[in-house]
Motif scaffolding. Structure first.
Motif, mmCIF file in Angstrom:
data_model
loop_
_atom_site.group_PDB
_atom_site.id
_atom_site.type_symbol
_atom_site.label_atom_id
_atom_site.label_comp_id
_atom_site.label_asym_id
_atom_site.label_seq_id
_atom_site.Cartn_x
_atom_site.Cartn_y
_atom_site.Cartn_z
ATOM 1 N N UNK A 286 0.838 -1.204 0.000
ATOM 2 C CA UNK A 286 0.000 0.000 0.000
ATOM 3 C C UNK A 286 0.875 1.257 0.000
ATOM 4 N N UNK A 287 1.950 1.236 0.762
ATOM 5 C CA UNK A 287 2.848 2.382 0.813
ATOM 6 C C UNK A 287 3.506 2.621 -0.550
ATOM 7 N N UNK A 288 3.943 1.531 -1.174
ATOM 8 C CA UNK A 288 4.582 1.668 -2.492
ATOM 9 C C UNK A 288 3.605 2.211 -3.537
ATOM 10 N N UNK A 289 2.338 1.830 -3.427
ATOM 11 C CA UNK A 289 1.355 2.342 -4.370
ATOM 12 C C UNK A 289 1.123 3.843 -4.164
ATOM 13 N N UNK A 290 1.237 4.311 -2.923
ATOM 14 C CA UNK A 290 1.129 5.756 -2.672
ATOM 15 C C UNK A 290 2.265 6.502 -3.382
ATOM 16 N N UNK A 291 3.454 5.910 -3.340
ATOM 17 C CA UNK A 291 4.580 6.509 -4.062
ATOM 18 C C UNK A 291 4.330 6.465 -5.561
ATOM 19 N N UNK A 292 3.747 5.366 -6.023
ATOM 20 C CA UNK A 292 3.543 5.192 -7.464
ATOM 21 C C UNK A 292 2.544 6.198 -8.028
ATOM 22 N N UNK A 293 1.571 6.600 -7.216
ATOM 23 C CA UNK A 293 0.623 7.623 -7.671
ATOM 24 C C UNK A 293 1.377 8.875 -8.104
ATOM 25 N N UNK A 294 2.366 9.264 -7.305
ATOM 26 C CA UNK A 294 3.137 10.468 -7.635
ATOM 27 C C UNK A 294 3.968 10.250 -8.893
ATOM 28 N N UNK A 295 4.564 9.075 -9.033
ATOM 29 C CA UNK A 295 5.327 8.781 -10.240
ATOM 30 C C UNK A 295 4.416 8.810 -11.466
ATOM 31 N N UNK A 296 3.200 8.325 -11.322
ATOM 32 C CA UNK A 296 2.210 8.342 -12.407
ATOM 33 C C UNK A 296 1.899 9.781 -12.809
ATOM 34 N N UNK A 297 1.686 10.643 -11.823
ATOM 35 C CA UNK A 297 1.384 12.051 -12.110
ATOM 36 C C UNK A 297 2.568 12.716 -12.811
ATOM 37 N N UNK A 298 3.773 12.447 -12.319
ATOM 38 C CA UNK A 298 4.964 13.027 -12.954
ATOM 39 C C UNK A 298 5.079 12.554 -14.405
ATOM 40 N N UNK A 299 4.827 11.262 -14.631
ATOM 41 C CA UNK A 299 4.934 10.720 -15.987
ATOM 42 C C UNK A 299 3.885 11.343 -16.912
ATOM 43 N N UNK A 300 2.648 11.465 -16.421
ATOM 44 C CA UNK A 300 1.593 12.080 -17.242
ATOM 45 C C UNK A 300 1.954 13.518 -17.602
ATOM 46 N N UNK A 301 2.513 14.255 -16.631
ATOM 47 C CA UNK A 301 2.936 15.632 -16.897
ATOM 48 C C UNK A 301 4.055 15.669 -17.941
ATOM 49 N N UNK A 302 4.928 14.675 -17.893
ATOM 50 C CA UNK A 302 6.011 14.613 -18.874
ATOM 51 C C UNK A 302 5.465 14.394 -20.278
ATOM 52 N N UNK A 414 11.296 7.346 -18.979
ATOM 53 C CA UNK A 414 10.504 6.258 -19.560
ATOM 54 C C UNK A 414 11.011 4.865 -19.196
ATOM 55 N N UNK A 415 12.253 4.486 -19.527
ATOM 56 C CA UNK A 415 12.694 3.135 -19.144
ATOM 57 C C UNK A 415 12.787 2.953 -17.636
ATOM 58 N N UNK A 416 13.120 4.034 -16.927
ATOM 59 C CA UNK A 416 13.199 3.977 -15.466
ATOM 60 C C UNK A 416 11.813 3.727 -14.870
ATOM 61 N N UNK A 417 10.809 4.410 -15.431
ATOM 62 C CA UNK A 417 9.443 4.220 -14.945
ATOM 63 C C UNK A 417 8.933 2.816 -15.197
ATOM 64 N N UNK A 418 9.301 2.255 -16.346
ATOM 65 C CA UNK A 418 8.891 0.890 -16.655
ATOM 66 C C UNK A 418 9.491 -0.088 -15.651
ATOM 67 N N UNK A 419 10.770 0.130 -15.335
ATOM 68 C CA UNK A 419 11.431 -0.731 -14.350
ATOM 69 C C UNK A 419 10.808 -0.556 -12.966
ATOM 70 N N UNK A 420 10.549 0.704 -12.572
ATOM 71 C CA UNK A 420 9.972 0.973 -11.251
ATOM 72 C C UNK A 420 8.588 0.361 -11.118
ATOM 73 N N UNK A 421 7.841 0.354 -12.214
ATOM 74 C CA UNK A 421 6.495 -0.224 -12.187
ATOM 75 C C UNK A 421 6.546 -1.694 -11.803
ATOM 76 N N UNK A 422 7.476 -2.430 -12.390
ATOM 77 C CA UNK A 422 7.578 -3.857 -12.083
ATOM 78 C C UNK A 422 8.038 -4.089 -10.645
ATOM 79 N N UNK A 423 8.817 -3.150 -10.091
ATOM 80 C CA UNK A 423 9.337 -3.326 -8.730
ATOM 81 C C UNK A 423 8.332 -2.889 -7.663
ATOM 82 N N UNK A 424 7.522 -1.880 -7.960
ATOM 83 C CA UNK A 424 6.589 -1.346 -6.971
ATOM 84 C C UNK A 424 5.235 -2.054 -6.992
ATOM 85 N N UNK A 425 4.988 -2.841 -8.018
ATOM 86 C CA UNK A 425 3.667 -3.449 -8.192
ATOM 87 C C UNK A 425 3.342 -4.437 -7.072
ATOM 88 N N UNK A 426 2.127 -4.360 -6.495
ATOM 89 C CA UNK A 426 1.677 -5.412 -5.591
ATOM 90 C C UNK A 426 1.657 -6.747 -6.336
#
Length: 493
Positions: A286-302, A414-426
């Protein structure tokens, strides 16, 4: 999404393609021609929409064209979600890729016909076909190798080269034919490219040795009635909405584009809500998903800024740059080939940088760098736009410099976000999280189209500067937020 859940099914045909399974050549060429068709049409889309009717275009206002472009690119990424599901539950990856390629080709052929209905039909078919092909062909590449095969990363690197090779070649061919000869001939060459891709894919079927022939998690007979019921409800809802709008005279392209933008955002909100309402997640997840929300927002802004390369920056190339080379007027769309060149050159350099830096550069910090570089690119565009005030044409090197900054930002995020997604995913959402990452691009592109539409009422220097400064400020704020995000990520770097 099948990219993560698919089991490895290594082929047994030895080293037939640069030391890799021969099947990789089949998938490489399929993806190259799909990207050729996609980027070839993408390079022409806004230019065609905004060209005068006398010059064979549709004569749209710049803002409307930018909004349609944004939502079209968004839908391409959004359709990867049902495309992955269809492969996993119904068709299998191989047939999904085949049907996707044929539908894409049909869409491009429809766009050869010089009518507005066939133009929109073509866009719809390309969107659906790309959703079937794009996520599942990557899954098939992964299944060429066993889990411990040392060639795996190199295989994906070769496959990635196919993507960028197609993206590089496409604007050069379709752009020349579309801008210099006939718009619909340019669309037709994109159709030919996808047809070649489908033909060689069929001919290379035996090389695949059954990879992707069957769904990973086939839909059971007990599940089919519920699926048909929900499909019926969805179709009925669309019919009611579209029919009602048509009867009341409110069915316009602008309203449809706005509706699809809202829908894209709601899908993202719904995905996150579903995950956070799941009580089975442990505290770390749950904590990691809270972090991921912010990464998602940053990526969308990018992506909101980055993918305006095919719309706002493409029009700037046409209208504000001096493209005369030895007396010949270079097509504006050729500048769309600059980006993949920088990606090809920059990818190994950034990969080396991340290895050297290790954990000293965390994922949130890399995202921050991406946002700042993206913002600086638009601040540079503001300077280019100021230099182009009046009838002054500026050097296309301004755009080359802008694309260089943007690609550096992309390689930070982009590649960093893809990697982080696999690591942060429940654990239970591991497959769907990759789809959620693609959804960040869809949200950014959809909102970017609407922002560009609103920005058409402002001067170009103001428009570029406002977005550039906003991205830099967001990136700097993200730097200040890095420690908190790192704590939320619970040991994930």
């Amino acid at each position: 999404m099948s990219e993560i859940t698919a089991p490895a099914e290594p082929t047994t045909d030895g080293e037939g393609f640069f030391g890799h399974p021969r099947a990789l050549s089949t998938l490489f060429l399929t993806e190259m021609w799909e990207r050729f068709s996609y980027y070839g049409m993408r390079a022409l889309l806004v230019l065609y929409l905004t060209a005068t009717v006398a010059n064979g275009g549709l004569g749209w206002a710049d803002g409307d064209a930018d909004a349609l472009y944004g939502v079209y690119v968004a839908m391409v990424y959004l359709m990867a979600l049902p495309g992955g599901w269809i492969a996993d539950r119904l068709l299998g990856a191989r047939r999904s890729v085949l049907w996707g390629g044929m539908v894409i080709a049909a869409g491009h052929y429809a766009m050869i016909l010089p009518t507005v209905p066939t133009f929109f039909l073509g866009l719809g078919l390309i969107t659906i076909g790309t959703g079937l092909l794009k996520p599942n062909i990557s899954a098939m590449v992964g299944r060429l190798y066993g889990p411990d095969d040392v060639r795996r990363d190199a295989g994906f690197s070769i496959f990635y080269m196919g993507i960028n090779l197609g993206a590089f070649i496409a604007p050069l061919i379709t752009g020349y034919l579309g801008e210099k000869v006939n718009w619909h001939l340019g669309f037709g060459v994109a159709a030919l490219g996808m047809t070649l891709g489908v033909v060689q894919y069929v001919l290379g079927r035996n090389r695949l040795h059954g990879i992707g022939d069957h769904p990973n998690n086939p839909l059971t007979a007990a599940e089919r009635p519920a699926l048909l019921r929900w499909l019926g409800i969805a179709v009925a809802a669309v019919v009611v909405l579209v029919g009602g709008a048509a009867l009341t005279g409110t069915l316009t392209v602008s309203r449809v584009v706005t509706g699809l933008t809202v829908f894209t955002v709601l899908v993202a909100v719904g995905y996150f809500a579903r995950i956070f309402l799941d009580r089975s997640l442990d505290p770390d997840e749950r904590s990691r998903m809270k972090a991921y929300v912010w990464l998602f927002v940053f990526a969308a802004a990018f992506w909101l800024i980055y993918d305006q390369a095919g719309s706002v920056l493409n029009r700037f190339a046409r209208d504000e740059t001096d493209r005369v080379v030895f007396g010949w007027d270079m097509p504006a769309s050729w500048l769309q080939s600059v980006n993949p060149v920088f990606v090809i050159v920059g990818s190994p350099l950034f990969a080396l940088l991340w290895v050297k830096a290790g954990h000293r550069l965390s994922t949130p910090l890399k995202f921050s760098m991406g946002l700042i570089l993206n913002g600086l690119s638009f601040m540079l565009m503001a300077a280019a736009a100021r230099a182009a005030v009046g009838e002054t044409l500026v050097s296309p090197l301004w755009l080359v410099a802008v694309y260089a900054l943007q690609v550096c930002g992309e390689l930070c995020l982009s590649p960093v976000g893809l990697s982080a997604t696999t690591k942060l995913a429940p654990v239970k959402y591991a497959s769907q999280m990759l789809g959620l990452w693609f959804l960040s691009t869809a949200v950014g592109d959809a909102l970017g189209g609407q922002v560009a539409k609103i920005g058409a009422d402002f001067s170009q220097p103001v428009y570029f500067m406002v977005l550039g400064v906003a991205s830099v400020v967001l990136g700097v704020a993200a730097v200040g937020f890095t420690r908190q995000l790192h704590r939320l990520m619970r040991g994930i770097h």
